[in-house]
Every structure is written in C-alpha cells, then in structure tokens.
Design a protein around this motif. Structure first.
Motif, short mmCIF file in Angstrom:
data_model
loop_
_atom_site.label_atom_id
_atom_site.label_comp_id
_atom_site.label_asym_id
_atom_site.label_seq_id
_atom_site.Cartn_x
_atom_site.Cartn_y
_atom_site.Cartn_z
N TYR A 83 0.84 -1.21 0.00
CA TYR A 83 0.00 0.00 0.00
C TYR A 83 0.87 1.26 0.00
CZ TYR A 83 -3.25 3.55 1.67
OH TYR A 83 -3.99 4.70 1.79
N ILE A 84 1.88 1.27 0.89
CA ILE A 84 2.73 2.46 1.01
C ILE A 84 3.50 2.73 -0.28
CG2 ILE A 84 4.76 3.40 2.21
CD1 ILE A 84 3.80 1.68 4.67
N SER A 85 4.13 1.68 -0.81
CA SER A 85 4.95 1.91 -2.02
C SER A 85 4.07 2.36 -3.19
CB SER A 85 5.75 0.66 -2.38
OG SER A 85 4.86 -0.42 -2.55
N THR A 86 2.86 1.81 -3.29
CA THR A 86 1.99 2.22 -4.41
C THR A 86 1.49 3.64 -4.21
OG1 THR A 86 1.26 -0.08 -4.43
CG2 THR A 86 0.11 1.41 -5.88
N ARG A 87 1.15 3.98 -2.96
CA ARG A 87 0.68 5.34 -2.68
C ARG A 87 1.75 6.37 -3.04
NH1 ARG A 87 -2.89 7.28 1.18
NH2 ARG A 87 -2.10 9.27 0.43
N ILE A 88 2.99 6.04 -2.68
CA ILE A 88 4.09 6.98 -2.96
C ILE A 88 4.33 7.08 -4.48
CG2 ILE A 88 6.59 7.35 -2.68
CD1 ILE A 88 6.19 6.19 0.19
N ALA A 89 4.27 5.92 -5.15
CA ALA A 89 4.47 5.94 -6.61
C ALA A 89 3.38 6.78 -7.29
CB ALA A 89 4.45 4.52 -7.15
N LEU A 90 2.15 6.65 -6.80
CA LEU A 90 1.03 7.43 -7.35
C LEU A 90 1.23 8.92 -7.10
CD1 LEU A 90 -2.24 5.45 -6.61
CD2 LEU A 90 -1.66 6.55 -8.77
N ALA A 91 1.62 9.23 -5.86
CA ALA A 91 1.81 10.64 -5.49
C ALA A 91 2.96 11.27 -6.27
CB ALA A 91 2.08 10.75 -3.99
N SER A 92 3.95 10.44 -6.63
CA SER A 92 5.09 10.95 -7.40
C SER A 92 4.65 11.46 -8.77
CB SER A 92 6.13 9.86 -7.61
OG SER A 92 6.53 9.35 -6.36
N MET A 93 3.50 10.97 -9.24
CA MET A 93 3.00 11.42 -10.55
C MET A 93 2.21 12.72 -10.44
SD MET A 93 1.76 7.83 -12.19
CE MET A 93 1.72 8.45 -13.87
N GLU A 94 1.94 13.11 -9.18
CA GLU A 94 1.16 14.34 -8.96
C GLU A 94 2.09 15.52 -8.68
OE1 GLU A 94 -2.09 14.26 -9.41
OE2 GLU A 94 -2.22 12.09 -9.59
N THR A 95 1.54 16.59 -8.09
CA THR A 95 2.35 17.77 -7.80
C THR A 95 3.22 17.56 -6.56
OG1 THR A 95 0.60 18.66 -6.43
CG2 THR A 95 0.59 19.33 -8.74
N GLU A 96 4.16 18.45 -6.35
CA GLU A 96 5.06 18.39 -5.20
C GLU A 96 4.28 18.45 -3.89
OE1 GLU A 96 9.00 18.26 -3.61
OE2 GLU A 96 8.30 18.00 -5.65
N ASP A 97 3.23 19.24 -3.91
CA ASP A 97 2.39 19.41 -2.72
C ASP A 97 1.70 18.09 -2.34
OD1 ASP A 97 1.41 21.19 -0.75
OD2 ASP A 97 -0.56 21.14 -1.76
N VAL A 98 1.15 17.44 -3.33
CA VAL A 98 0.46 16.16 -3.10
C VAL A 98 1.45 15.13 -2.57
CG1 VAL A 98 -0.78 14.24 -4.23
CG2 VAL A 98 -1.29 16.60 -4.87
N LEU A 99 2.64 15.14 -3.17
CA LEU A 99 3.68 14.20 -2.75
C LEU A 99 4.05 14.43 -1.28
CD1 LEU A 99 5.67 11.96 -3.65
CD2 LEU A 99 7.28 13.76 -4.23
N GLU A 100 4.20 15.69 -0.91
CA GLU A 100 4.58 16.01 0.47
C GLU A 100 3.48 15.58 1.45
OE1 GLU A 100 6.06 19.97 0.93
OE2 GLU A 100 6.24 19.78 3.11
N LYS A 101 2.24 15.84 1.07
CA LYS A 101 1.12 15.44 1.93
C LYS A 101 1.06 13.92 2.09
CE LYS A 101 -1.96 19.36 1.24
NZ LYS A 101 -2.98 19.92 0.37
N THR A 102 1.35 13.23 1.00
CA THR A 102 1.34 11.75 1.05
C THR A 102 2.45 11.25 1.97
OG1 THR A 102 0.55 11.77 -1.22
CG2 THR A 102 1.34 9.66 -0.37
N TYR A 103 3.64 11.84 1.82
CA TYR A 103 4.76 11.45 2.68
C TYR A 103 4.41 11.70 4.14
CZ TYR A 103 8.28 10.57 -0.96
OH TYR A 103 9.01 10.02 -1.99
N LEU A 104 3.77 12.82 4.40
CA LEU A 104 3.40 13.16 5.78
C LEU A 104 2.44 12.12 6.35
CD1 LEU A 104 3.59 15.35 8.04
CD2 LEU A 104 1.50 16.33 7.09
N GLU A 105 1.43 11.78 5.53
CA GLU A 105 0.43 10.80 5.97
C GLU A 105 1.07 9.43 6.23
OE1 GLU A 105 -2.75 10.06 3.13
OE2 GLU A 105 -3.18 8.22 4.24
#
Lengths: 244, 262
Positions: A83-105
C-alpha cells in the motif's frame, strides 16, 4: 404456422432477435475469455502498441496507463508495504504538494514500516516542510525497523546527509549510535569507515578508536546478502522436506 | 422452406453466368498458388495482430486458406450487397413477390443463395489447394488441419448476413461501400476491444469500448487457433449463428417496411 408467416410477422422477428442477442452475448463472452487466455501466455506488450501512437498523445496515454496500473495495484494491495509503495508511486506522478502530503500521511500512519523509509528521508534534513525529522527522530525510526532493513536506513540517511552538504560533525552525530550496537553484517563496515574518517578529521579519538574496533569486528561477519541467501536455502530445504 | 429454396435456386443460377465461370477459374488458380503457404503467424510490425489471432494451443490456420477465405469474403461483399438492390431496381423482386412468397422468405432465400455461391468458391479453391499440396509436397494435409481450415466457413455465415442486411437499406453501390466501411470498423473495434482488456481496470475505458464493440462482429475470433472439437468451436458456431439471425432479422424487418415501387 408456416415459416413465411413467422418471418413476415414483426413481433416474431423481434422475439427471435431477443433470443439471438442472448446467445450472441453469451458466446461472445466465452470467445473473448478464450482469446484473452491465449494472449496471457504471450508477450503482448501494451507499451509496444503505445509507441505506435502519435508523439503528441503517446506520453499522456502512457502516463494514464501507468496511473491506472498503480490504482489497480493500490486496490489489490494486501500488505501495508504494498500500500505504502503504491501510494508513494502514485503521489510521485502528482504535484510536489500532493507528494509532500502523502509522505506526511505515510510517516504518521506507518512509522514502523520499512517502506516508510522514503517518507522519513523526505523530511530528514529536507528544509522547510510540513514536518521535520530530526536526527533523533530518524534514529528512533531505524530502531523500530526489522534488523535486515536497518542497514539500508543507515545507508540512506548517510547519503541524505552527504547530499545536503553535511559536514564531519553531522556525520558523527548521525553515525554515533552505531558505536553502541553490535553489527550483524559485514555491510556495516562502510558506515564504520565513514565514522572513523570523520572522527579522525575532527580529532575525536575515543570515537575513532571504538569505530576501528567495530570495523575489525565487521570484517569477520557475513554480508547481508549471504545471510539472506542462507535463510532462503534453509526455508526451501524445509519446504522440500515438508512436501516429501 | 421450399419457397426459400426456390429463391435461393434463382440466386444460385447466376453461377452459370460467364463472370462466375471466370471467378471459379480464379478460385482454382488462386488455390493452387497459395497451397504451400505456412501456418498463420504475423511478425514484426504487425505482431500485435499476430498475438491476437494465433494462440499457442489448438490447430493453427494455414495462411493459404486464410487468403482463400478473404477472397471468398470479397465475393460475399460484391454478391451479398448487390443481389437484393439489383432485384429491386430491375423489378425482379416484384415478380418474385407476386408469387406466394413472403418478403422474409425472399431475404432468407437470397441469403442461402449467396452463401452457397461463396461455399462453391471456397470449396473449389480448397480442393485446388489440397491437390496442389499433394502434387508439390507428395502428401495430403492431415484431417485435423483440414477440419480447422473448413471452420473458416463459419465466418461466412454472419458476413453474408451482414452485407445482405445493409443491402436491404441501400442501393447496390452504397451497400458495397457501407459494408466495406462497416467491416473496417468491425476489425478496428475487434482489435481495440481485446486491447482494452489488457489495460488497467481503473481507467474505466474497457466497458465503453466493449459496448461499442458489441455493435460490430469480432472476426478475429474466427481466425484464432483452437482445438477442432470443444467449447470454443461450439461457442463460435453459436456466435456465428446468433449474429446471422440478428443481421437477417434486422434485414427482414427493414425489407418488410420498404416501399419496393419507389
């Protein structure tokens, strides 16, 4: 009733149509499954087909397919790690802000999972971000990981320090807890060499001496790879015995 | 049924025309020429289609026979799309329908007639191919291989029905053009509907493409490799027959409402 009457009667024809459609859909479904099953064993690469698309839309299509695959993987994820690796891979395709929020979560929800390492690394010496991971926080994170994953966390942390312009004192501060542990793998040698070098340059003799002792201890240990291979062999041996 | 067969006999009598004699000579020569072609496999740039068509299991198609069926389909388009419109234009249809024959029987009879013409062409070309193989290679094709090749004829049933359905709506030339365009769309949609099944489900495009694809027969199924007896053959037969019935029923519904004195 003659055949002629059947055919000229619109109602009868409609009835025939409905029945025919039922058989059409059923047989089509079976044939489709057969065609897909036949292709399953073949190397039909979707990417190969997409390369034939016009240049303008190729990248967009590829990105959508990649995202779709990741969403499928996310829906099918069975473990926290997946779940974690896929969420991060997905967020990497979005904006920097989305990626940061995902990392935080991820760092807050899964602080004990090895797959969260990239989240902790993101906030470790990451500048002004939504969260700050101090050296102490990162050490705590390493402490929560399984033994086999700890080395990689040390290694990744050290790389981040070097990458962000960390000096000898930063390296010593980060690697110092290694003096308190008993290394399990030869791989740790690299980290002790780094620590020894930094301590020597800073004139921290006590740290340097202890680090050299542990370097020597590491020389006699097996590498992480060797330990894992041995463990795999033991597992497969047990499985073979069990199956016999 | 006798009335249907009577109409089909009129249609079939056209094979006595010199044009059809030439066609049958072409069939024999064509069959001879394609006799030594290998099993159907498409490589290189067209590998995608090759993968869709050829399965690892089952008896494969021989390229020569595929060429023959493609030629037969060409004849089916010309014959199927023009037969009814020409009868309408020449008022032949009024003459036939003045007899105790319903319009449905007329369409069905025409259909059987055109299918029989295609059958004649296919069989003639196949016999020529088999004999040519015997002469050139000194051996006959195995029975399994021959049975698999003969299954190609199943594709003719919905194909002719489709062209005849279109011909009940339009004049001969228009029907031919529309049939050709429809076939091209059908082939594209067939490949696309299988392709989207390989895409991630979350994209949600598969269902839309499948719905559109249901409006077109998937001719790729007929060219797949499969065992000569089994569920696939049965499904293929049901698929072809149901499509045939659908096309003929739509054609009959239209023909029943058509003003033939326009």
């Amino acid at each position: 009733m003659s055949c002629g009457l059947c055919l000229s009667d619109s109602k009868a024809v409609s009835l025939v149509l409905v029945t025919a459609f039922f058989f059409y859909f059923t047989s089509e479904m079976l044939l489709r499954q057969y065609a897909l099953a036949g292709m399953g064993s073949k190397d039909l690469n979707v990417n190969k087909i997409i390369t034939r698309l016009p240049e303008g839309i190729r990248e967009k299509v590829m990105a959508r397919i990649t995202k779709g695959r990741l969403l499928d993987q996310l829906a099918a994820a069975k473990t926290d790690g997946e779940y974690i690796s896929t969420r991060i891979a997905l967020a990497s395709m979005e904006t920097e802000d989305v990626l940061e929020k995902t990392y935080l979560e991820i760092s807050e929800r899964f602080p004990n999972n090895p797959e969260s390492m990239s989240s902790f690394l993101f906030f470790f010496r990451g500048g002004p971000r939504m969260r700050q991971v101090s050296v102490a926080d990162y050490h705590l994170f390493i402490g929560r990981l399984p033994e086999a994953d700890r080395y990689f966390a040390w290694e990744a942390g050290l790389s981040k320090i070097k990458g962000t312009g960390g000096d000898n004192l930063d390296r010593i501060e980060f690697l110092r807890p290694l003096l308190e542990i008993e290394p399990k793998y030869k791989d740790y040698l690299r980290l002790y060499v780094e620590l020894t070098e930094a301590a020597f340059q800073e004139g921290a003799t006590a740290i340097e001496n202890r680090s050299r002792e542990l370097e020597e201890a590491c020389e006699k240990l097996p590498t992480l790879m060797q330990v894992m291979e041995r463990s795999d062999k033991e597992k497969s041996g047990k499985q073979n015995k069990g199956s016999k | 049924m006798e009335k249907v067969l009577a109409v089909s006999e009129i249609t079939l009598k056209r094979v006595k025309e010199p044009a059809f004699n030439v066609l049958f000579i072409i069939a024999a020569v064509f069959g001879y020429c394609v006799s030594e072609m290998e099993a159907l496999s498409i490589h290189g740039e067209d590998a995608t289609i090759g993968v869709i068509l050829a399965s690892d299991s089952g008896t494969p198609l021989l390229t020569g026979f595929v060429m023959i069926i493609l030629m037969t389909m060409l004849i089916a388009v010309f014959s199927g799309a023009t037969d009814i419109p020409r009868d309408v234009e020449s008022r032949m249809v009024m003459f036939i329908l003045s007899k105790p024959i319903s319009r449905g029987e007329y369409v069905l009879g025409k259909y059987i007639g055109v299918v029989s013409t295609c059958l004649l062409f296919f069989i003639l070309a196949c016999i020529s191919t088999v004999l040519a193989h015997l002469i050139k290679a000194g051996e006959l094709y195995s029975l399994t291989v021959l049975v698999r090749q003969s299954y190609l004829l199943i594709a003719i049933l919905p194909f002719v029905a489709m062209t005849m359905m279109i011909s009940t709506f339009l004049s001969d030339i228009s029907a031919m053009i529309v049939a050709a365009v429809y076939i091209m769309f059908a082939l594209s949609m067939s490949a696309m509907s299988i392709f989207v099944d390989m895409l991630p489900k979350s994209l949600g495009v598969a269902s839309y493409v499948h719905v559109i694809a249901y409006f077109f027969p998937n001719y790729f199924y007929f060219f797949n490799s499969f065992k000569i007896f089994g569920v696939v053959v049965l499904s293929l037969l049901v698929y072809a027959l149901s499509l045939t019935v659908i096309f003929l029923a739509i054609g009959t519904l239209k023909f029943n409402r058509r003003d033939l004195i326009e």
